[in-house]
Design an enzyme around this catalytic site. Structure first.
Site, PDB file in Angstrom:
ATOM      1  N   ALA A 130     -30.980-110.329 -24.115  1.00  0.00           N
ATOM      2  CA  ALA A 130     -31.089-111.708 -23.617  1.00  0.00           C
ATOM      3  C   ALA A 130     -31.380-111.828 -22.112  1.00  0.00           C
ATOM      4  O   ALA A 130     -32.217-112.641 -21.710  1.00  0.00           O
ATOM      5  CB  ALA A 130     -29.841-112.503 -23.990  1.00  0.00           C
ATOM      6  N   ARG A 138     -19.839-114.294 -31.302  1.00  0.00           N
ATOM      7  CA  ARG A 138     -18.828-114.347 -32.361  1.00  0.00           C
ATOM      8  C   ARG A 138     -17.425-114.362 -31.787  1.00  0.00           C
ATOM      9  O   ARG A 138     -16.491-114.847 -32.411  1.00  0.00           O
ATOM     10  CB  ARG A 138     -19.000-113.143 -33.307  1.00  0.00           C
ATOM     11  CG  ARG A 138     -20.243-113.203 -34.134  1.00  0.00           C
ATOM     12  CD  ARG A 138     -20.504-111.883 -34.810  1.00  0.00           C
ATOM     13  NE  ARG A 138     -20.733-110.824 -33.835  1.00  0.00           N
ATOM     14  CZ  ARG A 138     -20.865-109.540 -34.135  1.00  0.00           C
ATOM     15  NH1 ARG A 138     -20.771-109.156 -35.381  1.00  0.00           N
ATOM     16  NH2 ARG A 138     -21.064-108.640 -33.194  1.00  0.00           N
ATOM     17  N   LYS A 191     -38.355-110.229 -32.315  1.00  0.00           N
ATOM     18  CA  LYS A 191     -39.138-109.445 -33.262  1.00  0.00           C
ATOM     19  C   LYS A 191     -38.253-108.421 -33.942  1.00  0.00           C
ATOM     20  O   LYS A 191     -37.283-108.022 -33.323  1.00  0.00           O
ATOM     21  CB  LYS A 191     -40.336-108.749 -32.572  1.00  0.00           C
ATOM     22  CG  LYS A 191     -40.054-108.121 -31.208  1.00  0.00           C
ATOM     23  CD  LYS A 191     -38.985-107.108 -31.015  1.00  0.00           C
ATOM     24  CE  LYS A 191     -39.024-105.857 -31.820  1.00  0.00           C
ATOM     25  NZ  LYS A 191     -37.862-104.966 -31.546  1.00  0.00           N
ATOM     26  N   ARG A 216     -29.815-101.009 -35.059  1.00  0.00           N
ATOM     27  CA  ARG A 216     -31.070-100.392 -35.535  1.00  0.00           C
ATOM     28  C   ARG A 216     -30.823 -99.358 -36.626  1.00  0.00           C
ATOM     29  O   ARG A 216     -31.755 -98.885 -37.258  1.00  0.00           O
ATOM     30  CB  ARG A 216     -31.814 -99.754 -34.357  1.00  0.00           C
ATOM     31  CG  ARG A 216     -32.344-100.804 -33.384  1.00  0.00           C
ATOM     32  CD  ARG A 216     -32.689-100.220 -32.028  1.00  0.00           C
ATOM     33  NE  ARG A 216     -33.077-101.250 -31.071  1.00  0.00           N
ATOM     34  CZ  ARG A 216     -32.228-102.050 -30.439  1.00  0.00           C
ATOM     35  NH1 ARG A 216     -30.921-101.951 -30.634  1.00  0.00           N
ATOM     36  NH2 ARG A 216     -32.676-102.978 -29.607  1.00  0.00           N
TER      37      ARG A 216
HETATM   38  N1  LIG Z   1     -38.226-108.164 -27.111  1.00  0.00           N
HETATM   39  C1  LIG Z   1     -37.700-107.006 -26.794  1.00  0.00           C
HETATM   40  O1  LIG Z   1     -38.132-106.314 -25.888  1.00  0.00           O
HETATM   41  C2  LIG Z   1     -36.509-106.537 -27.529  1.00  0.00           C
HETATM   42  C3  LIG Z   1     -36.152-107.148 -28.673  1.00  0.00           C
HETATM   43  N2  LIG Z   1     -35.037-106.783 -29.346  1.00  0.00           N
HETATM   44  C4  LIG Z   1     -34.682-107.503 -30.564  1.00  0.00           C
HETATM   45  O2  LIG Z   1     -33.610-108.366 -30.219  1.00  0.00           O
HETATM   46  C5  LIG Z   1     -32.639-108.417 -31.248  1.00  0.00           C
HETATM   47  C6  LIG Z   1     -31.297-107.984 -30.676  1.00  0.00           C
HETATM   48  O3  LIG Z   1     -31.388-106.688 -30.165  1.00  0.00           O
HETATM   49  P1  LIG Z   1     -30.363-106.151 -29.048  1.00  0.00           P
HETATM   50  O4  LIG Z   1     -30.205-107.153 -27.986  1.00  0.00           O
HETATM   51  O5  LIG Z   1     -30.797-104.815 -28.654  1.00  0.00           O
HETATM   52  O6  LIG Z   1     -29.055-106.051 -29.928  1.00  0.00           O
HETATM   53  P2  LIG Z   1     -27.523-106.217 -29.561  1.00  0.00           P
HETATM   54  O7  LIG Z   1     -26.779-105.387 -30.526  1.00  0.00           O
HETATM   55  O8  LIG Z   1     -27.285-106.039 -28.132  1.00  0.00           O
HETATM   56  O9  LIG Z   1     -27.302-107.758 -29.851  1.00  0.00           O
HETATM   57  C7  LIG Z   1     -27.285-108.324 -31.097  1.00  0.00           C
HETATM   58  C8  LIG Z   1     -26.377-109.531 -31.060  1.00  0.00           C
HETATM   59  O10 LIG Z   1     -26.248-109.963 -32.402  1.00  0.00           O
HETATM   60  C9  LIG Z   1     -24.957-110.492 -32.608  1.00  0.00           C
HETATM   61  N3  LIG Z   1     -24.464-110.205 -33.942  1.00  0.00           N
HETATM   62  C10 LIG Z   1     -24.191-111.109 -34.874  1.00  0.00           C
HETATM   63  N4  LIG Z   1     -23.788-110.539 -36.000  1.00  0.00           N
HETATM   64  C11 LIG Z   1     -23.791-109.226 -35.791  1.00  0.00           C
HETATM   65  C12 LIG Z   1     -23.439-108.114 -36.591  1.00  0.00           C
HETATM   66  N5  LIG Z   1     -23.026-108.259 -37.845  1.00  0.00           N
HETATM   67  N6  LIG Z   1     -23.546-106.914 -36.042  1.00  0.00           N
HETATM   68  C13 LIG Z   1     -23.994-106.748 -34.769  1.00  0.00           C
HETATM   69  N7  LIG Z   1     -24.350-107.769 -33.967  1.00  0.00           N
HETATM   70  C14 LIG Z   1     -24.221-108.999 -34.475  1.00  0.00           C
HETATM   71  C15 LIG Z   1     -24.081-109.938 -31.517  1.00  0.00           C
HETATM   72  O11 LIG Z   1     -23.700-111.131 -30.911  1.00  0.00           O
HETATM   73  P3  LIG Z   1     -22.261-111.558 -30.508  1.00  0.00           P
HETATM   74  O12 LIG Z   1     -22.439-111.587 -29.057  1.00  0.00           O
HETATM   75  O13 LIG Z   1     -22.121-112.839 -31.200  1.00  0.00           O
HETATM   76  O14 LIG Z   1     -21.261-110.537 -30.952  1.00  0.00           O
HETATM   77  C16 LIG Z   1     -24.995-109.201 -30.561  1.00  0.00           C
HETATM   78  O15 LIG Z   1     -24.849-109.685 -29.257  1.00  0.00           O
HETATM   79  C17 LIG Z   1     -33.201-107.534 -32.343  1.00  0.00           C
HETATM   80  O16 LIG Z   1     -33.898-108.343 -33.248  1.00  0.00           O
HETATM   81  C18 LIG Z   1     -34.188-106.606 -31.650  1.00  0.00           C
HETATM   82  O17 LIG Z   1     -35.243-106.193 -32.487  1.00  0.00           O
HETATM   83  C19 LIG Z   1     -34.231-105.805 -28.841  1.00  0.00           C
HETATM   84  C20 LIG Z   1     -34.534-105.147 -27.706  1.00  0.00           C
HETATM   85  C21 LIG Z   1     -35.749-105.402 -26.984  1.00  0.00           C
HETATM   86  O1  LIG Z   2     -38.082-104.476 -28.841  1.00  0.00           O
HETATM   87  C1  LIG Z   2     -37.646-103.461 -28.356  1.00  0.00           C
HETATM   88  O2  LIG Z   2     -38.153-103.017 -27.201  1.00  0.00           O
HETATM   89  C2  LIG Z   2     -37.398-102.245 -26.328  1.00  0.00           C
HETATM   90  C3  LIG Z   2     -36.505-101.268 -27.040  1.00  0.00           C
HETATM   91  O3  LIG Z   2     -35.604-100.793 -26.120  1.00  0.00           O
HETATM   92  C4  LIG Z   2     -35.803-101.854 -28.219  1.00  0.00           C
HETATM   93  O4  LIG Z   2     -35.216-100.868 -29.030  1.00  0.00           O
HETATM   94  C5  LIG Z   2     -36.676-102.666 -29.098  1.00  0.00           C
HETATM   95  O5  LIG Z   2     -35.878-103.396 -29.996  1.00  0.00           O
END
Ligand SMILES: NC(=O)C1=CN([C@@H]2O[C@H](COP(=O)(O)OP(=O)(O)OC[C@H]3O[C@@H](n4cnc5c(N)ncnc54)[C@H](OP(=O)(O)O)[C@@H]3O)[C@@H](O)[C@H]2O)C=CC1
Ligand SMILES: O=C1OC[C@@H](O)[C@H](O)[C@H]1O
Length: 398
Positions: free
Chosen positions: A42, A64, A127, A197
């Protein structure tokens, strides 16, 4: 020296100390956004980019756990937070929120995007858009029906460098395309046990995570969808063999010029690239390589180009040239600065769409649906099958 200073300035402005601009919305109040999940992504995908966008306020976050939500909010200067079992829904029920950033695990994208759209919010959706093409289709259908903006956050597409690569290929200067190779990987250790992942029901897998970029980029540069999967291989996660830790696929795409040969595409993604000599962390690569009849194009770093990237164009028998494209040409009147990250460019386009202006470029719903469809086809080919479709029903008769 100038190159090093440029690199440090861009890194700082994009990801460390983003410039802060006053909020001066033409619409009276800036677009109020709420974040679903105190997710790791984020800050770089929304919070930092929003600081330099005059028409965006990061208004609320939901997690959560209320304490986690509060800590995240305070750390990032967000005034409102929601937490606990109903935290996500409370954020969606807040009438002041215009748009939601869905940064939840892939397997929850569908449920919470559907709920956000039902609550009348525009959605910037991480994504890959969901676990299946059917989920993607339903989300875009609802967004269309409700006249709301829904964007799958394929941020790399908004940066001028990938658009420049497409322009070079499409210009025909190197003749028709013969082959393309896409690689994306993270060093071993980046993804460890417990990570979303590696969780099947949450939509885990290398093809979902890094592979969705390689496929999206291939389809973008080919201006087409694949016609066939020639071969696909995978490495399974020993603790859950339904999860791929690395996947490679050879695909065929339609000829790039009428009457030409099909374009051969290989894509490779890896979430656990082993260290060199067992100790030196090594990313698999962040590259796009295109072989055309009369020369090659190579792009280094298509996912984080703001940090550093280069395009090399090597015409057969001609002189190799290198291009760097951190912003659109000043003559183009497209907004942007050399320090804008892919995410900042993406936010500009998202807000333009929400405000009824034409964005510089866009990732359409159909594009997102097709990307999911081909992810599923590759998973079928390697014998792992699609990630589970959400059982969430927005309407009882869904
Ligand atoms: N655009 C980009 O460059 C990137 C995109 N992504 C995408 O972003 C999304 C999140 O990735 P990322 O930030 O790395 O992941 P994180 O694990 O850091 O965050 C996922 C969030 O999902 C919430 N959540 C809700 N339910 C669950 C559950 N059952 N188990 C685990 N987490 C849960 C958690 O929120 P809470 O705070 O409520 O506990 C957590 O903060 C994915 O779809 C990923 O593909 C990821 C990295 C880079
Ligand atoms: O979207 C992404 O880009 C950066 C990576 O670090 C991450 O795993 C992936 O979800």
């Amino acid at each position: 020296m100038a190159a090093v200073i440029g690199f440090l300035k861009r890194l700082n402005a994009a990801f460390i100390n983003p410039p802060v601009v006053p909020k001066v919305s033409e619409n009276g109040t800036p677009l109020k956004t709420g974040i679903l999940g105190a997710a790791n992504i984020a800050p770089i995908a929304l919070i930092y980019p929003a600081k330099s966008h005059p028409d965006v306020e990061v208004y609320a976050v939901a997690a959560r756990d209320i304490t986690r939500a509060e800590q995240f909010a305070k750390k990032h200067g967000i005034n409102k937070w929601f937490g606990g079992q109903n935290g996500y829904q409370q954020l969606l029920d807040d009438p002041d929120i215009d748009a939601v950033y869905n940064a939840l695990p892939n397997g929850l994208h569908y449920e919470w995007t559907m709920k956000a759209l039902a609550a009348g919010k525009h959605v910037l959706l991480e994504k890959p858009s969901g676990n299946t093409a059917e989920e993607a289709r339903r989300m875009f259908e609802l967004a269309n029906r409700k006249n709301l903006v829904l964007l799958e956050a394929f941020h790399y597409r908004f940066h001028p460098v990938i658009q420049r690569v497409k322009e070079i290929i499409d210009s025909g200067e190197l003749g028709s395309m013969k082959e393309m190779q896409f690689v994306l990987g993270w060093p071993k250790g980046f993804v460890s046990d417990g990570n979303i992942r590696l969780n099947y029901s949450l939509g885990g897998g290398a093809l979902m995570d890094a592979g969705c970029y390689t496929l999206s980029c291939a389809r973008y540069l080919a201006s087409n969808d694949p016609t066939a999967i020639v071969d696909a291989k995978t490495l399974r996660y020993p603790k859950d063999p339904r999860i791929d830790t690395a996947t490679s696929a050879d695909l065929l795409f339609p000829p790039s010029t009428p009457g030409g040969e099909p374009v051969k595409v290989s894509m490779k993604c890896d979430m656990m690239v082993p260290p060199r000599f067992g100790i030196i962390p090594r990313p698999e690569g962040v590259t796009v390589h295109i072989v055309c009849e009369q020369g090659d194009v190579h792009l280094f770093n298509y996912t984080m180009p703001v940090i550093y990237h280069y395009i090399t164009v090597t015409p057969h028998g001609g002189k190799k040239r290198t291009e760097k494209v951190y912003s659109f040409p000043p003559t183009s009147s497209v907004k942007g600065e050399a320090w804008w990250s892919t995410y900042r460019y993406q936010l500009e386009a998202f807000v333009d769409r929400v405000r009824g202006r034409a964005p510089q470029t866009w990732v359409t719903g159909e594009d997102s649906i097709q990307n999911m469809l081909w992810i599923e086809k590759i998973y079928e080919e390697i014998g792992l099958g699609s990630r589970p479709q959400s059982s969430f029903q927005l309407f009882a008769d869904d």
